[in-house]
Design a protein around this motif. Structure first.
Motif, PDB file in Angstrom:
ATOM      1  N   TYR A 146      44.346  38.523  84.294  1.00 41.90           N
ATOM      2  CA  TYR A 146      44.108  37.084  84.474  1.00 41.90           C
ATOM      3  C   TYR A 146      42.976  36.821  85.453  1.00 41.90           C
ATOM      4  N   ARG A 147      42.939  37.592  86.556  1.00 42.48           N
ATOM      5  CA  ARG A 147      41.834  37.422  87.521  1.00 42.48           C
ATOM      6  C   ARG A 147      40.493  37.778  86.889  1.00 42.48           C
ATOM      7  N   HIS A 148      40.472  38.851  86.120  1.00 43.53           N
ATOM      8  CA  HIS A 148      39.212  39.232  85.457  1.00 43.53           C
ATOM      9  C   HIS A 148      38.767  38.153  84.466  1.00 43.53           C
ATOM     10  N   LEU A 149      39.706  37.599  83.673  1.00 45.94           N
ATOM     11  CA  LEU A 149      39.347  36.546  82.721  1.00 45.94           C
ATOM     12  C   LEU A 149      38.860  35.290  83.444  1.00 45.94           C
ATOM     13  N   LEU A 150      39.517  34.945  84.569  1.00 50.79           N
ATOM     14  CA  LEU A 150      39.088  33.768  85.331  1.00 50.79           C
ATOM     15  C   LEU A 150      37.695  33.959  85.916  1.00 50.79           C
ATOM     16  N   HIS A 151      37.408  35.141  86.442  1.00 53.33           N
ATOM     17  CA  HIS A 151      36.065  35.409  86.978  1.00 53.33           C
ATOM     18  C   HIS A 151      35.008  35.340  85.883  1.00 53.33           C
ATOM     19  N   ASN A 152      35.355  35.845  84.718  1.00 58.20           N
ATOM     20  CA  ASN A 152      34.396  35.802  83.596  1.00 58.20           C
ATOM     21  C   ASN A 152      34.091  34.371  83.179  1.00 58.20           C
ATOM     22  N   LEU A 153      35.148  33.508  83.109  1.00 56.46           N
ATOM     23  CA  LEU A 153      34.924  32.105  82.736  1.00 56.46           C
ATOM     24  C   LEU A 153      34.089  31.368  83.776  1.00 56.46           C
ATOM     25  N   ILE A 154      34.372  31.634  85.061  1.00 54.92           N
ATOM     26  CA  ILE A 154      33.599  30.984  86.138  1.00 54.92           C
ATOM     27  C   ILE A 154      32.136  31.414  86.064  1.00 54.92           C
ATOM     28  N   PHE A 155      31.897  32.698  85.822  1.00 57.70           N
ATOM     29  CA  PHE A 155      30.519  33.187  85.744  1.00 57.70           C
ATOM     30  C   PHE A 155      29.786  32.575  84.558  1.00 57.70           C
ATOM     31  N   LYS A 156      30.455  32.431  83.397  1.00 55.79           N
ATOM     32  CA  LYS A 156      29.804  31.825  82.237  1.00 55.79           C
ATOM     33  C   LYS A 156      29.487  30.355  82.483  1.00 55.79           C
ATOM     34  N   ALA A 157      30.444  29.610  83.107  1.00 54.93           N
ATOM     35  CA  ALA A 157      30.184  28.190  83.393  1.00 54.93           C
ATOM     36  C   ALA A 157      29.032  28.035  84.375  1.00 54.93           C
ATOM     37  N   TRP A 158      29.022  28.904  85.402  1.00 57.21           N
ATOM     38  CA  TRP A 158      27.925  28.832  86.391  1.00 57.21           C
ATOM     39  C   TRP A 158      26.586  29.179  85.745  1.00 57.21           C
ATOM     40  N   ARG A 159      26.562  30.165  84.866  1.00 60.17           N
ATOM     41  CA  ARG A 159      25.313  30.524  84.197  1.00 60.17           C
ATOM     42  C   ARG A 159      24.833  29.398  83.283  1.00 60.17           C
ATOM     43  N   ALA A 160      25.769  28.702  82.570  1.00 58.79           N
ATOM     44  CA  ALA A 160      25.375  27.568  81.727  1.00 58.79           C
ATOM     45  C   ALA A 160      24.806  26.431  82.574  1.00 58.79           C
ATOM     46  N   TYR A 161      25.435  26.193  83.755  1.00 57.01           N
ATOM     47  CA  TYR A 161      24.926  25.139  84.633  1.00 57.01           C
ATOM     48  C   TYR A 161      23.523  25.468  85.127  1.00 57.01           C
ATOM     49  N   VAL A 162      23.287  26.716  85.503  1.00 55.57           N
ATOM     50  CA  VAL A 162      21.959  27.115  85.984  1.00 55.57           C
ATOM     51  C   VAL A 162      20.922  26.981  84.876  1.00 55.57           C
ATOM     52  N   CYS A 163      21.305  27.373  83.644  1.00 54.34           N
ATOM     53  CA  CYS A 163      20.363  27.222  82.521  1.00 54.34           C
ATOM     54  C   CYS A 163      20.045  25.755  82.253  1.00 54.34           C
ATOM     55  N   GLN A 164      21.067  24.898  82.383  1.00 54.53           N
ATOM     56  CA  GLN A 164      20.828  23.472  82.158  1.00 54.53           C
ATOM     57  C   GLN A 164      19.903  22.895  83.220  1.00 54.53           C
ATOM     58  N   GLN A 165      20.152  23.281  84.498  1.00 53.40           N
ATOM     59  CA  GLN A 165      19.267  22.802  85.564  1.00 53.40           C
ATOM     60  C   GLN A 165      17.841  23.311  85.374  1.00 53.40           C
ATOM     61  N   GLN A 166      17.699  24.539  84.958  1.00 53.44           N
ATOM     62  CA  GLN A 166      16.366  25.083  84.727  1.00 53.44           C
ATOM     63  C   GLN A 166      15.676  24.374  83.570  1.00 53.44           C
ATOM     64  N   GLY A 167      16.475  24.023  82.518  1.00 54.64           N
ATOM     65  CA  GLY A 167      15.887  23.271  81.398  1.00 54.64           C
ATOM     66  C   GLY A 167      15.402  21.895  81.836  1.00 54.64           C
ATOM     67  N   LYS A 168      16.227  21.214  82.666  1.00 54.87           N
ATOM     68  CA  LYS A 168      15.792  19.900  83.163  1.00 54.87           C
ATOM     69  C   LYS A 168      14.528  20.017  83.999  1.00 54.87           C
ATOM     70  N   ARG A 169      14.477  21.037  84.866  1.00 55.26           N
ATOM     71  CA  ARG A 169      13.293  21.202  85.705  1.00 55.26           C
ATOM     72  C   ARG A 169      12.058  21.520  84.874  1.00 55.26           C
ATOM     73  N   ASN A 170      12.242  22.323  83.828  1.00 57.08           N
ATOM     74  CA  ASN A 170      11.103  22.636  82.950  1.00 57.08           C
ATOM     75  C   ASN A 170      10.611  21.384  82.227  1.00 57.08           C
ATOM     76  N   LYS A 171      11.554  20.541  81.751  1.00 58.69           N
ATOM     77  CA  LYS A 171      11.143  19.307  81.071  1.00 58.69           C
ATOM     78  C   LYS A 171      10.379  18.379  82.022  1.00 58.69           C
ATOM     79  N   TYR A 172      10.857  18.286  83.272  1.00 62.16           N
ATOM     80  CA  TYR A 172      10.169  17.437  84.249  1.00 62.16           C
ATOM     81  C   TYR A 172       8.761  17.959  84.527  1.00 62.16           C
ATOM     82  N   ASP A 173       8.612  19.274  84.651  1.00 56.08           N
ATOM     83  CA  ASP A 173       7.295  19.853  84.892  1.00 56.08           C
ATOM     84  C   ASP A 173       6.358  19.603  83.710  1.00 56.08           C
ATOM     85  N   VAL A 174       6.911  19.744  82.478  1.00 56.13           N
ATOM     86  CA  VAL A 174       6.086  19.510  81.288  1.00 56.13           C
ATOM     87  C   VAL A 174       5.607  18.063  81.233  1.00 56.13           C
TER      88      VAL A 174
END
Length: 285
Positions: free
Chosen positions: A36-64
């Motif tokens: 359960y701890r391993h599954l929870l860590h995996n879900l947290i890491f995936k959500a954090w990675r999606a958030y970082v990708c979204q922020q990077q996409g917004k920053r790229n759009k603003y720069d463009v």
């Protein structure tokens, strides 16, 4: 007496079986908590990675958008930058897929090693139980033979020999139980060490992935800042050149205006002199 000894052995085996069942349930609960701890860590890491990708996409759009607002006339540069952004997104996706595959392969290898060790431990435990049972049976048979021989040789010492054999049997059983409990404690300590080592290995893998991502993100951020500084410096140089050309043009215009004024003054002075000379000649005539 033999029936009494069998009942004692059956009661001891029943208590040991209940204790073994409790240990097995506890082991299964520990495995469930770890999963359960391993599954929870995996879900947290995936959500954090999606958030970082979204922020990077917004920053790229603003720069463009900002680059398009500043340099509408540079179409070729704009197209090259779009191609670079697409290539970088593709590389980022490939890197994410590679990291996920590496994490799954590491976890699969760890799980295979742990399962093999668990199977070896279970097999060794069963063999130890069978050996202990066989040893206890051999001890019982040997004690019974000794008792029968002593019973045939001496009828007077029957009660004393019976008590001695019973005491010796209880002592042997007590020694076996103490050795078995020591083995169980050692097995429990090894199991706890294996679980701690597996948890430390998982934490080290997560920390290493986070440090790699952080280094790549810092490198990209520095590259982006350096590119912005270069663009600002180019804009300043262009403005400086335009200002220098404009200043030279203003100086030329001022010089031309001054020369025109001097020419007009010289022409007026020339006309005035001719007029005075003409008036003077008329008076003389």
């Amino acid at each position: 007496r033999c029936f009494y000894d069998q009942k004692i052995i059956q009661k001891t085996f029943g208590e040991w079986k209940g204790w073994w069942t409790f240990c097995r349930e506890r082991k299964l609960s520990f495995r469930a908590d770890s999963h359960y701890r391993h599954l929870l860590h995996n879900l947290i890491f995936k959500a954090w990675r999606a958030y970082v990708c979204q922020q990077q996409g917004k920053r790229n759009k603003y720069d463009v958008a900002e680059s398009h607002a500043k340099k509408q006339k540079l179409l070729r540069t704009w197209q090259c930058w779009l191609v670079y952004v697409d290539v970088r997104r593709t590389k980022h996706g490939m890197q994410s897929v590679a990291l996920a595959f590496r994490e799954r392969s590491c976890l699969r290898i760890s799980w295979a090693v742990w399962r093999r060790r668990h199977y070896q431990n279970c097999t060794g435990h069963k063999m130890n139980i069978l050996a202990l049972q066989h040893w206890a049976q051999s001890l019982q048979f040997r004690a019974w033979l000794q008792w029968r021989e002593l019973y045939l040789y001496s009828q007077n010492d029957k009660q004393k020999e019976t008590r001695a054999v019973t005491h010796h049997r209880h002592w042997e059983l007590k020694r076996c139980m103490e050795a078995w409990l020591g083995y169980l404690n050692l097995h429990r300590a090894k199991k706890l060490q294996n679980e701690l080592a597996q948890e430390h290995h998982q934490r080290r893998i997560v920390r290493q992935c986070f440090s790699d991502w952080r280094l790549s993100w810092e490198c990209k951020r520095r590259t982006h800042a350096h590119r912005k500084d270069i663009e600002k410096l180019a804009a300043r140089i262009a403005l400086r050149r335009v200002f220098a050309h404009w200043k030279h043009y203003v100086v030329l215009c001022v010089e031309e205006t001054r020369q025109c004024e001097l020419a007009e003054k010289h022409y007026e002075h020339h006309l005035l002199v001719r007029a005075l000379l003409h008036i003077r000649w008329k008076r003389l005539w």
